[in-house]
Scaffold this active site. Sequence first.
Site, mmCIF file in Angstrom:
data_model
loop_
_atom_site.group_PDB
_atom_site.id
_atom_site.type_symbol
_atom_site.label_atom_id
_atom_site.label_comp_id
_atom_site.label_asym_id
_atom_site.label_seq_id
_atom_site.Cartn_x
_atom_site.Cartn_y
_atom_site.Cartn_z
ATOM 1 N N ARG A 143 2.389 25.071 129.243
ATOM 2 C CA ARG A 143 3.642 25.770 128.999
ATOM 3 C C ARG A 143 4.674 25.425 130.046
ATOM 4 O O ARG A 143 5.803 25.915 129.977
ATOM 5 C CB ARG A 143 3.360 27.262 129.106
ATOM 6 N N ARG A 149 11.014 36.656 126.628
ATOM 7 C CA ARG A 149 10.113 35.531 126.296
ATOM 8 C C ARG A 149 10.922 34.324 125.832
ATOM 9 O O ARG A 149 10.564 33.184 126.146
ATOM 10 C CB ARG A 149 9.117 35.963 125.219
#
Length: 219
Positions: free
Chosen positions: A88, A172
């Site tokens: 990520r 997010r």
Amino acid sequence: MRLVLVGPPGAGKGTQAQFIAEHSGVPKISTGDIFRANVSAGTPLGVQAKAFMDRGDLVPDDVTIEMVRNRLAEPDALEGFLLDGFPRTVPQAETLDDILRETAQTKLDVVLELVVDDDEVIRRLSGRRTCRSCNHIWHVDFDPPEKPGVCDLDGGELYQREDDKPETIANRLEVYAESTAPLVAYYAGRGLLVGIDATGPVDDITQRAIDALRPFEKA
Ligand code: AP5
């Protein structure tokens, strides 16, 4: 096949990962699922990860990388895998290369990007429900179970994830733009990236994914 699935929160990674992993005959390894299982079980890893997850922040790299390193060393992952939610960040991607060299003397085959815009992500995340026992993913409008709150597959209770609240979804998306979007350019630069349109019916997207991955399948 050694495959990474990348895309914003709510792009449908978990939904598609299941089908693609079955089709390719490789284990699906989802860092989000592993963290959530540890949170439910109250393990030290879960306790450490929970606060970051509830805010929609990334769990620190050292914790995440150690967990993935251990999972990739298990026998079922040595011949191939589908990674959902890892890497990520660019440092996680660089570490993944090191892990693959150490464990199996090999490299990634392909990175599949699911492309979806923010409005669709918000619609998907705000209606998502997950089965507490089998982890199957539902949506109150797009893929509703027959009986609200109950999983059609095993009768398990459906719950809404803590990080699917509107303010956490916004964070997010910011974290994705800042930390994970650069990963897309990183993999494109290495010639590993294949992108597909991840809007429309789930089955159509699965078919697009299978078609896009065909050139990377090993005989
Ligand atoms: P993680 O679980 O990986 O969350 P995420 O990347 O934000 O992705 P989501 O699980 O929210 O969405 P998805 O793309 O899987 O979509 P889904 O298929 O469910 O990570 C959670 C947290 O763990 C992170 O925030 C972080 O704290 C931590 N973490 C995990 N990995 C980490 C790492 N490597 N490093 C650091 N921290 C890490 O679909 C969403 C909804 O849409 C569902 O309801 C579904 O039914 C619906 N849907 C799917 N497809 C369609 C479609 N085609 N049409 C309509 N609806 C659809």
